[in-house]
Design an enzyme around this catalytic site. Structure first.
Site, PDB file in Angstrom:
ATOM      1  N   ARG A   1       0.791  -1.277  -0.010  1.00 32.75           N
ATOM      2  CA  ARG A   1       0.093  -0.158  -0.018  1.00 32.75           C
ATOM      3  C   ARG A   1       0.786   1.305   0.071  1.00 32.75           C
ATOM      4  O   ARG A   1       0.254   2.226   0.089  1.00 32.75           O
ATOM      5  CB  ARG A   1      -0.866   0.141   1.028  1.00 32.75           C
TER       6      ARG A   1
ATOM      7  N   ASP B   1      -2.099  -5.739 -11.124  1.00 29.78           N
ATOM      8  CA  ASP B   1      -2.941  -6.616 -10.118  1.00 29.78           C
ATOM      9  C   ASP B   1      -3.843  -5.614  -9.493  1.00 29.78           C
ATOM     10  O   ASP B   1      -3.373  -4.308  -9.045  1.00 29.78           O
ATOM     11  CB  ASP B   1      -2.102  -7.210  -9.221  1.00 29.78           C
TER      12      ASP B   1
ATOM     13  N   ASP C   1      -1.793 -13.033  -1.538  1.00 26.92           N
ATOM     14  CA  ASP C   1      -2.736 -11.946  -1.868  1.00 26.92           C
ATOM     15  C   ASP C   1      -2.964 -11.057  -0.554  1.00 26.92           C
ATOM     16  O   ASP C   1      -3.839 -10.566  -0.651  1.00 26.92           O
ATOM     17  CB  ASP C   1      -3.831 -12.419  -2.669  1.00 26.92           C
TER      18      ASP C   1
ATOM     19  N   HIS D   1      -6.495  -3.704   4.525  1.00 34.25           N
ATOM     20  CA  HIS D   1      -7.415  -2.337   4.381  1.00 34.25           C
ATOM     21  C   HIS D   1      -7.758  -2.007   6.071  1.00 34.25           C
ATOM     22  O   HIS D   1      -7.855  -2.796   6.958  1.00 34.25           O
ATOM     23  CB  HIS D   1      -8.848  -2.781   4.162  1.00 34.25           C
TER      24      HIS D   1
ATOM     25  N   PHE E   1     -12.059  -4.934  -1.614  1.00 38.78           N
ATOM     26  CA  PHE E   1     -11.879  -6.723  -1.739  1.00 38.78           C
ATOM     27  C   PHE E   1     -10.664  -6.849  -0.921  1.00 38.78           C
ATOM     28  O   PHE E   1      -9.788  -5.819  -0.943  1.00 38.78           O
ATOM     29  CB  PHE E   1     -11.678  -7.091  -2.922  1.00 38.78           C
ATOM     30  N   GLY E   2     -10.542  -7.655  -0.135  1.00 38.88           N
ATOM     31  CA  GLY E   2      -9.081  -8.220   0.211  1.00 38.88           C
ATOM     32  C   GLY E   2      -8.994  -8.915   1.743  1.00 38.88           C
ATOM     33  O   GLY E   2      -9.708  -8.725   2.453  1.00 38.88           O
TER      34      GLY E   2
HETATM   35 ZN   LIG Z   1      -5.343  -9.446  -7.965  1.00 35.79          ZN
END
Ligand SMILES: [Zn+2]
Lengths: 442, 304
Positions: free
Chosen positions: A70, A158, A313, A317, A331-332
């Site tokens: 990030r 990505d 992955d 957040h 997402f995440g």
């Molecule tokens: Zn991805």
């Protein structure tokens, strides 16, 4: 951090079962580290500290080739320091960071900055992945060679796919003159438009907008065809669809340069978790959690080697963002600190994979994908080592994560096995769960 | 019952009790002075994060007929536009002292997430494509009034089932009370998956409504065409529109329902909507009765 400030020491690690996926060797015997490298025997120039490691496993150069740190730009979610510490806590001696930062990593200067910041912090090695397209806009190629020269280990947009077929062809063609792969986040943007989870019985019941697994696999099929057309090196990120498995198997049967990774959360969880978490967006991840039959197919593909890499992955957040209503939340899943535990729990303790073969998917295999070499535990090798307690049972408590991201649907779950010490370039960066820049005796 | 979030989670007993209560309360609606003191001194907040006139009016009147005070909140012109979260908005309403909050939101699950955050009861007035449980109650009540029972009736739900919270709540309710449910709609707007839950599924309107005692006509959203899910309205009407001619396939005493607002000439023709078989005005009146029943059950404290 520690390197300059601590008195130099050599370490003799004793009692551990050494599992070296790079050489394929397994043995019990001392491993000696001095001056940041594996050595045959201590030189005698510095004091030797014995490290008792009975019952533990010693694995070299564990890496996670799909993380989001990030920074620059979204440091409230994660930064290079918190992310690096999370990697050390999770036993990862190197990580490849995705370029979808703000601004994106589409320029050599940012590659250099991330890489050197990682070195200065010292908790893990940061291997930047550069953007395929300028500004991640999907319109023109970024300066891939210049980024590679600055230390980029791969290229990816990505977070979004390179959806333009002509541009993807160009990227794969151009990458032939490079040493590194193009990593695709495969997602047909129209087929997954507005979707927040996997389309199936669970989404139907919950009324959450959903998209089919084919949103991924149609693009994987296109990309393996483009890999055949171009001869370029293609790596499929976070593969999660049965059709994608077929496409990758097809490509491998033809001898194409195509590789793939799966995430631990797709190996552990199903879309039923979305119902169990009752609309809490902690389960919202892209690609989404799939039904049991898909999970079984992914496990089988990892065991058979159709998919050779496991990568987290790791997508941290802020809690306020994840507290939004399901479809609005980002997402995440923050996965760096649970990745090893999930792999051991799902693949090793179930007898599906031998330990060395499980670790290969997090060490030697991702090195091969990125075209990087590491000799294994041999004299002269960089001392990037992880000690693992394979039988330690523990409960996932996100509030104890080093990552700023506490967003994981694994919260409260029991896992078996975890890293208990991590050494990066001969320096212990984590011991017994504690990541520290302090010297051994401090 | 601490909250009223969905039909799926109700027991058959609770569902029947709510219908009985609504039936009893509906008598108040035919009195000249429509006011009972049951909820005097209680306050209800209508928190509508998605526009709705019909449902909000019904909740407001239901509360007022029970002598409760009502505060209406809608997202237009509210603090939401200043970036406040939906959770803070309802927390504020709770802090203001309201006794229950009625929630409508465009996203599935929001009422459930609010219920976890609030000590006061939360009533789902429609969440995304998930549930619209008071709509199902009023549909069940309307049908029960007409036929005297639900057991054994043939019910067809026609249209965009996939995107409909009404269809889901109706499906759970009618199945729970012993009706046979057929879901009818264009391929892509009904899912075969619903067979697993005990419904029949068909694309063929003639087959789907043959012998039906009840036809629930779903509103078709204009955006489905833009999304590429449907051809022209003309084609939709000819294949799935409830016209007088198509209704000939159903039972002669068929009851036609529509949750409103209607697209006349698309999913339903005016002559059906205004014809003898239409129950849409009963639905509207019962809409007040069932909401009174829900408020009564959550706040009245009388029902068990
Ligand atoms: Zn991805």
């Amino acid at each position: 951090m520690t390197a300059e400030n601590c008195p130099p020491e050599a370490y003799q690690i004793e009692g551990a079962l050494v599992l070296d996926p790079f050489t394929g060797r397994e043995w019990s015997g001392p491993v000696v580290v001095e001056g940041g490298r594996v050595v045959e025997a201590p030189s005698g120039a510095v004091p030797v500290r014995r490290v008792e490691a009975d019952g533990l496993w010693l694995v070299p150069r564990l890496v996670d080739i799909h993380v989001h740190f990030r920074s620059p730009g979204q440091e409230w979610k994660e930064d290079l320091e918190s992310g690096s510490k999370a990697a050390a806590a999770g036993g990862m001696t190197a990580v490849a960071t995705m370029p979808n930062t703000v601004p994106p990593v589409d320029d050599p200067a940012l590659v250099t900055w991330q890489r050197s910041t990682g070195e200065r912090l010292g908790y893990t090695q940061i291997w930047p992945i550069g953007a395929v397209t300028r500004g991640l806009a999907g319109e023109t190629l970024a300066d891939l060679w210049r980024m590679q020269e600055a230390g980029a280990v791969a290229f990816s947009d990505d977070g979004r796919p390179v959806w333009d077929s002509r541009l993807m062809r160009s990227a794969l063609t151009y990458s032939q003159s490079l040493r590194v792969p193009i990593i695709q986040h495969a997602e047909d943007p129209r087929l997954f438009e507005g979707a927040a989870m996997h389309e199936g019985a669970v989404s139907l019941r919950l009324g959450i907008p959903a998209g089919p697994a084919e949103a991924e696999s149609v693009m994987v099929w296109r990309d393996v065809q483009l890999a055949a057309l171009t001869g370029g090196r293609l790596h499929i990120a976070h593969l999660s669809a049965p059709g994608s498995l077929e496409a990758v198997a097809w490509a491998k049967a033809r001898g194409l340069r195509v590789t793939a990774e799966v995430t631990p959360h797709h190996l552990l969880l199903t879309d039923e978790a979305v119902a169990e978490w009752g609309y809490h967006a902690v389960t919202k991840v892209n690609p989404p959690l799939r039904p049991q039959a898909v999970r079984d197919a992914l496990i089988e593909a990892v065991c058979q080697g159709v998919v050779e890499v496991i990568a987290s992955d790791h997508a941290p957040h802020h809690a306020d963002e994840k507290a939004l209503p399901y479809a609005e939340a980002p997402f995440g899943i923050a996965g760096l600190e649970t990745s090893l535990g999930v792999v051991l729990t799902v693949l090793v303790h179930t007898g599906r994979l031998k330990p060395i073969d499980a670790f290969r998917r997090m060490s030697a295999a991702p090195h091969a994908v990125l075209g990087l070499s590491y000799p294994g535990i041999v004299p002269g090798a960089a001392a990037d080592l992880t000690l693992i307690d394979p039988y330690h049972e523990w409960t996932v408590e996100p509030e104890r994560f080093y990552s700023k991201g506490k967003n994981t649907p694994l919260a409260g779950m029991r896992l078996k096995g975890r890293a208990v010490a991590t050494m990066v370039r001969g320096i212990w960066v984590m011991r017994e769960g504690a990541v520290s820049a302090a010297c051994w005796d401090a | 019952m601490d909250d009223f979030l969905g039909i799926a989670e109700l027991s058959t007993k609770t569902l029947e009790d709510l219908l009985d209560t609504a039936q009893a309360l509906s008598e108040i609606l035919s009195r000249p002075i429509k006011k009972v003191p049951t909820l005097r001194g209680r306050a209800i907040a209508n928190a509508f994060f998605e526009p709705s006139t019909r449902t909000r009016n019904a909740f407001e009147l239901a509360a007022k007929y029970l002598s409760a005070d009502v505060v209406n909140f809608s997202s237009t012109g509210s603090s939401l536009e200043k970036g406040e979260s939906v959770w803070d908005t309802v927390k504020t309403l709770e802090a203001l002292g309201v006794d229950a909050v009625v929630v409508r939101h465009r996203e599935a699950g929001v009422p459930q997430l609010m219920a976890e955050r609030l000590a006061i009861p939360v009533i789902n007035a429609g969440d995304g494509e998930h549930e619209h449980p008071t709509q199902a109650l009023l549909d069940l009540l309307t049908v029960r009034q007409r036929f005297g029972r639900l057991q054994g009736l043939r019910v067809a739900i026609v249209g965009d089932v996939l995107h409909s919270r009404v269809a889901r709540s109706d499906l759970y309710g009618f199945l729970a009370l012993g009706a046979r449910v057929t879901l009818v709609g264009p391929p892509g707007l009904v899912s075969e998956e619903w067979r697993e839950w005990g419904a029949e599924v068909t694309w063929d309107l003639a087959q789907g409504i043959r012998g039906a005692h009840v036809v629930q006509v779903l509103r078709i959203q204009r955006e489905r065409q833009a999304q590429g899910l449907l051809p022209s309205w003309q084609e939709y009407r000819e294949r799935w529109g409830i016209t007088r001619e198509h209704l000939g396939w159903a039972d002669p005493n068929v009851l036609v329902l529509h949750p409103g607002p209607q697209n006349r000439g698309v999913e339903i023709d005016s002559e059906v909507l205004e014809g003898a078989q239409s129950a849409v005005l009963d639905q509207v009146r019962n809409g007040v009765a069932v909401r009174m029943a829900v408020l009564y059950r959550l706040l009245g404290g009388a029902a068990e």
